[in-house]
Design an enzyme around this catalytic site. Structure first.
Site, short mmCIF file in Angstrom:
data_model
loop_
_atom_site.label_atom_id
_atom_site.label_comp_id
_atom_site.label_asym_id
_atom_site.label_seq_id
_atom_site.Cartn_x
_atom_site.Cartn_y
_atom_site.Cartn_z
N ARG A 13 0.83 -1.21 0.00
CA ARG A 13 0.00 0.00 0.00
C ARG A 13 0.86 1.26 0.00
NH1 ARG A 13 -3.84 -0.66 4.42
NH2 ARG A 13 -5.14 -1.42 2.75
N TYR A 14 1.94 1.21 0.74
CA TYR A 14 2.82 2.37 0.86
C TYR A 14 3.95 2.27 -0.16
CZ TYR A 14 0.63 3.28 5.42
OH TYR A 14 -0.25 3.56 6.42
N CYS B 89 -3.43 -17.62 14.87
CA CYS B 89 -2.98 -16.81 16.01
C CYS B 89 -2.97 -17.69 17.25
CB CYS B 89 -3.92 -15.64 16.24
SG CYS B 89 -3.92 -14.50 14.86
N ARG C 48 -8.83 -8.49 10.53
CA ARG C 48 -8.68 -9.42 9.41
C ARG C 48 -9.51 -10.68 9.61
NH1 ARG C 48 -2.97 -8.31 9.68
NH2 ARG C 48 -3.06 -6.25 8.73
N ASP D 170 -11.62 -0.55 13.79
CA ASP D 170 -12.00 -0.61 12.38
C ASP D 170 -13.49 -0.93 12.19
OD1 ASP D 170 -9.50 0.02 11.37
OD2 ASP D 170 -8.82 -2.07 11.44
N LYS E 114 -2.64 4.29 7.57
CA LYS E 114 -2.90 4.88 8.87
C LYS E 114 -2.91 6.40 8.77
CE LYS E 114 -0.68 1.11 10.19
NZ LYS E 114 -0.55 -0.06 9.32
C1 LIG Z 1 0.38 -0.77 9.05
C2 LIG Z 1 0.83 -1.09 7.75
C3 LIG Z 1 2.14 -0.82 7.36
C4 LIG Z 1 3.15 -0.17 8.29
O1 LIG Z 1 2.78 1.15 8.53
P1 LIG Z 1 3.66 2.08 9.50
O2 LIG Z 1 2.83 3.32 9.64
O3 LIG Z 1 4.94 2.30 8.82
O4 LIG Z 1 3.82 1.35 10.78
C5 LIG Z 1 2.51 -1.13 6.07
N1 LIG Z 1 1.63 -1.68 5.21
C6 LIG Z 1 0.35 -1.91 5.55
C7 LIG Z 1 -0.58 -2.47 4.55
C8 LIG Z 1 -0.10 -1.63 6.83
O5 LIG Z 1 -1.37 -1.89 7.17
S1 SF4 Z 2 -6.06 -8.92 16.09
FE1 SF4 Z 2 -6.50 -10.63 14.70
S2 SF4 Z 2 -4.52 -11.10 13.79
FE2 SF4 Z 2 -4.09 -9.90 15.61
S3 SF4 Z 2 -3.79 -11.41 17.23
FE3 SF4 Z 2 -5.91 -10.80 17.30
S4 SF4 Z 2 -6.96 -12.34 16.07
FE4 SF4 Z 2 -4.79 -12.46 15.54
#
Ligand SMILES: *Cc1c(COP(=O)(O)O)cnc(C)c1O
Ligand code: SF4
Length: 529
Positions: A150-151, A163, A172, A331, A375
């Site tokens: 994304r970035y 997990c 997710r 979210d 973010k």
């Molecule tokens: C959170 C995240 C990152 C890391 O973001 P930072 O702001 O650098 O911590 C990178 N890619 C994705 C898709 C994310 O969700």
């Molecule tokens: S937030 Fe989702 S991915 Fe993260 S530890 Fe909890 S269940 Fe696992």
């Protein structure tokens, strides 16, 4: 002092130093002792009382003895009707809790903050406005399965869907917990292959699911694969294993991790109750292996939507050398409706941290952009607008998105919260937080209350009552005319007549004489000049 005398003194000091008992640090949470003088341990639920310590402390035993069935959990906790409903829902998000973590719950408290994170409620199934399956549009930003690019310079690498325990609000939940949607060697290889071909990526964030639940050999092969790519500068691990399963952080794992430096790790604590002696020892190991440790929290109604809980949490984190990194707005994901708070709650928490505590203890409050903009910090420059139900935000690339606020939010009950009741007093310094918490209604600048009397020179020094005389209306007979005369006199004084009859000021811009104190003027700039 002559030389032999000097030498004797030094020798005496040295032998005294050798006799001094080694310093015992009683403040280091990783060295906390229990009443028995042995390293402190957390409560164990009675059903596991007879499990030998070697088993209890073995992460494999913890993983294979996780609880997920209503009957089993009912033996550990006094379940409410709504929890029974949640646990029996056929299509619920996966439930699994390690014996260690479920033991931290107060079995009699339905509002226990750890319980609310891992034990489902019936209302999890209620839909809400704005709810999305993949609210961060991760799938749309994945060039290969499990890799979210994304970035411009960094990627999120999902290496597993498993997990150690499952959080009810998981962002997710569309893939996490589902063994049929897992990533395996083949996906990892495709992810690594993409990274080899993509030199702009300098930072890889390993997440999931939770990479630390993978077989150690498999996890190491991913780290090695990444380290063999020259353009990858840093590797980050996002993991909740140290929270759910601190037993997993053993010397062997730390030995392995430190071979692949620079490796950073972000953990996920939401409440001070999660920071146990076991966690302190696990985090101590990670920091000794040279991994900088951070924390990401999610703002959750009924868990940590409280300034005082958050302050206690960040204090415990920094005591354990964990640096708070992000505080996430919850979210817009299925199952999380009842955890959502208004954005104002997060702003209130930030207000209660900045200045009130060490800068090290303050995370950045972010909203993960709905639709997938990354973010976004909730602060000016990024927060564009705000209505009674929506927040408008922009990200670093100019993408503009909205976050739908929860239509209902049960306010945090300060009277029932022990953190609020035992808050540390800040006499005379609570400031804006005092206003937000209703401690007082306003803060007056010095001298403000004398506003309606002449001669107030401290605050509102330009607030001469004459300013409010309605010119030409004659509400206060005589006063208006007198003020007008003053103005006219001024104009005559300062100007000279020209043939056309218009007054010409004798001063250039900014050259006007300063008004004397208490003299009415409409220009604040005049004061500065
Ligand atoms: C959170 C995240 C990152 C890391 O973001 P930072 O702001 O650098 O911590 C990178 N890619 C994705 C898709 C994310 O969700
Ligand atoms: S937030 Fe989702 S991915 Fe993260 S530890 Fe909890 S269940 Fe696992």
């Amino acid at each position: 002092m002559d030389a032999p005398e000097n030498q004797t003194a030094v020798a005496r000091q040295a032998s005294a130093a050798a006799e001094v008992t080694p310093f015992v640090n009683r403040r280091d949470p990783a060295r906390l002792l229990g009443v028995d003088g042995l390293p402190a341990i957390s409560r164990r639920a009675p059903i596991w009382q007879d499990v030998p310590d070697e088993k209890w402390n073995d992460w494999r035993w913890q993983l294979s003895n996780r609880v997920n069935e209503l009957e089993e959990i009912g033996q550990i906790l006094e379940l409410t009707d709504e929890e029974r409903e949640g646990l029996s829902a056929p299509d619920k998000f996966r439930v699994d809790v390690t014996p260690y973590f479920v033991s931290l719950i107060d079995p009699h408290d339905p509002d226990d903050p750890i319980r609310r994170q891992v034990i489902p409620l019936g209302r999890e199934k209620s839909a809400f406005t704005g709810m999305m399956e993949d609210s961060l549009a991760e799938d749309r930003h994945s060039p290969v399965p499990g890799l979210v690019h994304r970035y411009p310079d960094r990627v999120l690498m999902l290496v597993t869907t498993q997990c150690a325990s499952y959080c009810r609000y998981c962002t997710r939940s569309r893939i996490v917990g589902d063994p049929t949607m897992n990533f395996n060697r083949k996906e990892h290889e495709a992810q690594l292959d993409y990274l080899r071909r993509t030199p702009q990526v300098r930072d890889v964030l390993i997440s999931g699911g939770d990479g630390l639940t993978l077989a150690p050999k498999l996890f190491e092969s991913i780290l090695r694969g990444l380290r063999e790519i020259p353009h990858i500068e840093i590797i980050r691990i996002g993991s909740r294993v140290p929270v759910f399963l601190p037993q997993r952080i053993d010397d062997e794992l730390c030995q392995m991790l430190q071979q692949y430096h620079p490796v950073w790790i972000n953990l996920h604590f939401n409440h001070p109750n999660e920071i146990t002696p076991e966690v302190s020892r696990a985090v101590d190991k990670l920091t000794r292996a040279g991994l900088p440790v951070g924390n990401q929290s999610v703002l959750l109604a009924g868990v940590n939507d409280c300034v005082h809980i958050q302050r206690s949490l960040v204090h415990k984190l920094v005591e354990n050398r964990i640096r708070p990194y992000y505080l996430y707005q919850c979210d817009l994901v299925e199952g999380s409706g009842h955890f959502r708070t208004p954005v104002g709650k997060g702003l209130e928490i930030m207000e209660g941290l900045r200045g009130h505590t060490s800068g090290y203890a303050i995370p950045t409050y972010v909203i993960d952009a709905p639709g997938g903009g990354g973010k976004i910090p909730v602060m000016p420059n990024y927060l564009i607008s705000y209505s009674d139900h929506k927040v408008v935000l922009r990200n670093y690339e100019g993408y503009i998105t909205t976050y739908e606020e929860p239509p209902t939010y049960r306010q945090h009950d300060r009277a029932a919260c022990s953190y609020c009741q035992n808050e540390r007093a800040e006499p005379g310094q609570s400031g804006i937080l005092g206003l937000l918490e209703g401690e007082r209604m306003w803060i007056e600048p010095k001298g403000f209350s004398e506003i309606h009397t002449r001669g107030n020179t401290e605050a509102h020094r330009l607030q001469d009552p004459a300013k409010w005389v309605p010119f030409g209306v004659g509400a206060i007979e005589g006063t208006a005319a007198a003020s007008l005369q003053v103005l006219e006199a001024g104009a005559v004084d300062r100007g000279s007549e020209v043939p056309g009859g218009l007054p010409v000021p004798a001063y250039g811009p900014g050259e006007e004489p300063r008004p004397r104190e208490g003299e009415p003027t409409g220009s604040a700039h005049g004061e500065l000049l």
